[in-house]
Design a protein around this motif. Structure first.
Motif, PDB file in Angstrom:
ATOM      1  N   THR A  67       0.859  -1.190   0.000  1.00 52.78           N
ATOM      2  CA  THR A  67       0.000   0.000   0.000  1.00 52.78           C
ATOM      3  C   THR A  67       0.894   1.240   0.000  1.00 52.78           C
ATOM      4  OG1 THR A  67      -0.123   0.066   2.431  1.00 52.78           O
ATOM      5  CG2 THR A  67      -1.884  -1.105   1.267  1.00 52.78           C
ATOM      6  N   THR A  68       0.396   2.298  -0.636  1.00 51.99           N
ATOM      7  CA  THR A  68       1.115   3.568  -0.631  1.00 51.99           C
ATOM      8  C   THR A  68       0.100   4.688  -0.801  1.00 51.99           C
ATOM      9  OG1 THR A  68       3.002   4.763  -1.582  1.00 51.99           O
ATOM     10  CG2 THR A  68       1.533   3.660  -3.135  1.00 51.99           C
ATOM     11  N   SER A  69       0.568   5.925  -0.672  1.00 53.45           N
ATOM     12  CA  SER A  69      -0.331   7.074  -0.810  1.00 53.45           C
ATOM     13  C   SER A  69      -0.424   7.503  -2.263  1.00 53.45           C
ATOM     14  CB  SER A  69       0.154   8.237   0.050  1.00 53.45           C
ATOM     15  OG  SER A  69       1.456   8.615  -0.338  1.00 53.45           O
ATOM     16  N   SER A  70      -1.501   8.217  -2.579  1.00 56.56           N
ATOM     17  CA  SER A  70      -1.723   8.716  -3.935  1.00 56.56           C
ATOM     18  C   SER A  70      -2.276  10.133  -3.848  1.00 56.56           C
ATOM     19  CB  SER A  70      -2.719   7.806  -4.664  1.00 56.56           C
ATOM     20  OG  SER A  70      -3.207   8.433  -5.837  1.00 56.56           O
ATOM     21  N   TYR A  71      -1.854  10.989  -4.768  1.00 61.30           N
ATOM     22  CA  TYR A  71      -2.378  12.352  -4.842  1.00 61.30           C
ATOM     23  C   TYR A  71      -3.550  12.461  -5.811  1.00 61.30           C
ATOM     24  CZ  TYR A  71       1.919  13.702  -2.425  1.00 61.30           C
ATOM     25  OH  TYR A  71       2.942  13.818  -1.507  1.00 61.30           O
ATOM     26  N   THR A  72      -3.815  11.403  -6.570  1.00 62.51           N
ATOM     27  CA  THR A  72      -4.787  11.506  -7.667  1.00 62.51           C
ATOM     28  C   THR A  72      -5.954  10.519  -7.562  1.00 62.51           C
ATOM     29  OG1 THR A  72      -3.422  10.003  -8.991  1.00 62.51           O
ATOM     30  CG2 THR A  72      -3.067  12.365  -9.294  1.00 62.51           C
ATOM     31  N   GLY A  73      -6.145   9.881  -6.428  1.00 63.98           N
ATOM     32  CA  GLY A  73      -7.247   8.940  -6.304  1.00 63.98           C
ATOM     33  C   GLY A  73      -6.751   7.557  -5.970  1.00 63.98           C
ATOM     34  N   MET A  74      -7.316   6.550  -6.608  1.00 63.70           N
ATOM     35  CA  MET A  74      -7.037   5.156  -6.264  1.00 63.70           C
ATOM     36  C   MET A  74      -6.416   4.425  -7.449  1.00 63.70           C
ATOM     37  SD  MET A  74      -9.818   2.369  -4.886  1.00 63.70           S
ATOM     38  CE  MET A  74      -9.322   0.842  -4.088  1.00 63.70           C
ATOM     39  N   ALA A  75      -5.397   3.636  -7.166  1.00 56.64           N
ATOM     40  CA  ALA A  75      -4.803   2.751  -8.166  1.00 56.64           C
ATOM     41  C   ALA A  75      -4.730   1.355  -7.566  1.00 56.64           C
ATOM     42  CB  ALA A  75      -3.417   3.235  -8.578  1.00 56.64           C
ATOM     43  N   ILE A  76      -5.029   0.353  -8.385  1.00 55.74           N
ATOM     44  CA  ILE A  76      -5.067  -1.032  -7.937  1.00 55.74           C
ATOM     45  C   ILE A  76      -4.166  -1.859  -8.845  1.00 55.74           C
ATOM     46  CG2 ILE A  76      -6.559  -3.052  -7.516  1.00 55.74           C
ATOM     47  CD1 ILE A  76      -8.935  -0.950  -7.685  1.00 55.74           C
ATOM     48  N   SER A  77      -3.225  -2.566  -8.263  1.00 55.42           N
ATOM     49  CA  SER A  77      -2.381  -3.475  -9.031  1.00 55.42           C
ATOM     50  C   SER A  77      -2.480  -4.865  -8.415  1.00 55.42           C
ATOM     51  CB  SER A  77      -0.925  -2.999  -9.027  1.00 55.42           C
ATOM     52  OG  SER A  77      -0.107  -3.907  -9.750  1.00 55.42           O
ATOM     53  N   ILE A  78      -2.971  -5.808  -9.210  1.00 57.90           N
ATOM     54  CA  ILE A  78      -3.125  -7.178  -8.720  1.00 57.90           C
ATOM     55  C   ILE A  78      -2.314  -8.118  -9.605  1.00 57.90           C
ATOM     56  CG2 ILE A  78      -4.754  -9.084  -8.379  1.00 57.90           C
ATOM     57  CD1 ILE A  78      -6.816  -7.102  -7.508  1.00 57.90           C
ATOM     58  N   THR A  79      -1.557  -8.980  -8.971  1.00 60.33           N
ATOM     59  CA  THR A  79      -0.835 -10.035  -9.671  1.00 60.33           C
ATOM     60  C   THR A  79      -1.440 -11.371  -9.277  1.00 60.33           C
ATOM     61  OG1 THR A  79       1.221  -8.783  -9.770  1.00 60.33           O
ATOM     62  CG2 THR A  79       1.399 -11.169  -9.981  1.00 60.33           C
ATOM     63  N   CYS A  80      -1.713 -12.200 -10.271  1.00 60.86           N
ATOM     64  CA  CYS A  80      -2.286 -13.519 -10.032  1.00 60.86           C
ATOM     65  C   CYS A  80      -1.285 -14.594 -10.453  1.00 60.86           C
ATOM     66  CB  CYS A  80      -3.599 -13.688 -10.795  1.00 60.86           C
ATOM     67  SG  CYS A  80      -4.421 -15.275 -10.492  1.00 60.86           S
ATOM     68  N   ILE A  81      -1.122 -15.584  -9.591  1.00 60.54           N
ATOM     69  CA  ILE A  81      -0.253 -16.722  -9.884  1.00 60.54           C
ATOM     70  C   ILE A  81      -1.137 -17.951 -10.030  1.00 60.54           C
ATOM     71  CG2 ILE A  81       1.663 -18.161  -9.090  1.00 60.54           C
ATOM     72  CD1 ILE A  81       1.348 -14.899  -7.393  1.00 60.54           C
ATOM     73  N   GLY A  82      -0.901 -18.702 -11.101  1.00 60.19           N
ATOM     74  CA  GLY A  82      -1.676 -19.911 -11.331  1.00 60.19           C
ATOM     75  C   GLY A  82      -0.781 -21.065 -11.714  1.00 60.19           C
ATOM     76  N   GLU A  83      -1.400 -22.210 -11.966  1.00 58.90           N
ATOM     77  CA  GLU A  83      -0.633 -23.388 -12.325  1.00 58.90           C
ATOM     78  C   GLU A  83      -1.331 -24.153 -13.440  1.00 58.90           C
ATOM     79  OE1 GLU A  83      -0.611 -25.845  -8.778  1.00 58.90           O
ATOM     80  OE2 GLU A  83      -2.507 -26.785  -9.357  1.00 58.90           O
ATOM     81  N   ALA A  84      -0.544 -24.937 -14.152  1.00 60.47           N
ATOM     82  CA  ALA A  84      -1.085 -25.821 -15.186  1.00 60.47           C
ATOM     83  C   ALA A  84      -0.028 -26.855 -15.541  1.00 60.47           C
ATOM     84  CB  ALA A  84      -1.481 -25.035 -16.433  1.00 60.47           C
ATOM     85  N   ARG A  85      -0.490 -28.008 -15.960  1.00 61.74           N
ATOM     86  CA  ARG A  85       0.456 -28.970 -16.508  1.00 61.74           C
ATOM     87  C   ARG A  85       0.969 -28.426 -17.839  1.00 61.74           C
ATOM     88  NH1 ARG A  85      -2.088 -34.747 -17.011  1.00 61.74           N
ATOM     89  NH2 ARG A  85      -3.484 -33.536 -18.352  1.00 61.74           N
TER      90      ARG A  85
END
Length: 354
Positions: free
Chosen positions: A127-145
């Motif tokens: 988490t961090t501060s923002s001067y311009t509103g909200m920003a969301i960064s999501i990383t997803c880790i998955g698996e597969a054969r």
């Protein structure tokens, strides 16, 4: 409660303290410098999305619970589009001072609903501060054969082109929300010009006109990743030859598959799945419904190709529509209209850098 009262680590602890680990591959989640994951016999899939307030979402008409849900689902969708299984996400947020701890509780409630639906662990973030509103960064880790992973470059001449669900509804939901927002602000401006305090007070209870359009709103505000379609394909013994999720519009995504596979395509306007509410809304706004379905974006349905020999199997699966077929590259990327005219597909979908 102000965010500063808890501080960065206090906020993270507050939002994640009762998270239960669901996956064996999650050895250690939130609480240290790194999460620890283990995938001894699988390929690891990693995807990330950045969502910016004012570009990707408008808090005038999406609440934070729905935003949290949607933020997770758009990432899970990328893993499903590789024929994989999502296992973990990390969540990073930039927040201005207008957001409270209660706001973040609401956001995390939606986030966790999405993760619980697909048994995904939240294992870290920032988490961090923002001067311009909200920003969301999501990383997803998955698996597969290794043998199960589906790329964009595997489509071959004569393969069938399929889509899940219906198209264009999310885009028309956005148009509906924008229309009602515009109506509201027009009325506010008129009341201010007239100095009508009573009218301004009444507008505090403004009710947008959404009657009969509930499905469109759902498609825009409550995004669903189509893991159910992946499960159906596996049960039917079908491995797509190429696949993408439809985030930027059908035409753009299909052109990506064709380019990376070195092929052409032919899709049929009459076969593109469109919901009744989408068609009604397009007519109401004097828009071409096929154009909306081709270029609207944010459907998060799956676009995929299968060998022609799987035709009978595909027809047995509810929620999948056959819309065309792959051709040799020299025949181009074509749309066949209802009156049998042919037009070259154009990539007119969402461009995040515009």
């Amino acid at each position: 409660m102000e965010l500063a009262k808890l501080g960065e680590f206090g906020l993270i602890d507050h939002l994640t303290k009762d998270i239960k680990i669901k996956n064996e591959s999650t050895k250690y989640g939130v609480g240290d410098d790194c999460a620890v994951l283990s995938y001894p016999d699988k390929e690891v899939l990693v995807t990330t999305d950045l969502l910016m307030e004012g570009v990707h979402f408008d808090l005038t008409y999406i609440d934070l619970k729905h935003l949290g849900y949607k933020s997770a689902m758009v990432n899970l969708s990328d893993v499903f589009a590789m024929n994989g299984t999502p296992r973990q996400i990390t969540v990073s947020l930039a927040l201005s001072k207008r957001f409270t701890v209660e706001d973040m509780e609401e956001f995390y409630e939606g986030l966790r609903l999405a993760c619980d639906k697909w048994n995904v662990d939240i294992v870290g973030g920032d988490t961090t501060s923002s001067y311009t509103g909200m920003a969301i960064s999501i990383t997803c880790i998955g698996e597969a054969r290794k043998e199960d992973i589906v790329y964009r470059n595997g489509a071959r001449d004569t393969d069938l082109i399929c889509v899940s669900g219906d198209l264009g509804a999310a885009y028309m939901g956005l148009q509906l929300l924008e229309r009602e927002k515009s109506v509201y602000y027009q009325q506010v401006d008129e009341a201010k010009k007239k100095g009508d305090k009573h009218a301004l007070e009444e507008l505090a209870h403004f009710t947008p006109d959404f009657s009969g359009k509930e499905y469109l709103l759902q498609r825009q505000l409550q995004t669903e990743a189509r893991g159910d379609i992946i499960e159906k394909l596996r049960e039917a013994g079908i491995r797509p030859t190429a696949m993408m999720d439809i985030s930027d519009g059908l035409s753009s995504e299909l052109m990506h598959i064709c380019k990376q596979s070195g092929v052409g395509c032919r899709i049929y306007e009459k076969n593109i799945p469109i919901d009744y509410q989408t068609a009604v809304m397009a007519e109401e706004m004097n828009m071409n419904v096929t154009t909306c379905a081709l270029n609207g974006g944010e459907d998060y349905e799956l676009l995929f190709t299968v060998p022609i020999g799987d035709h009978a199997k595909i027809e047995q699966i509810e929620g999948i529509k056959l819309i065309g077929h792959i051709t040799d590259a020299r025949f181009g990327q074509m749309l066949v209209t209802r009156d049998n005219q042919e037009f070259e597909l154009k990539a007119q979908g969402w461009n995040p850098l515009n």
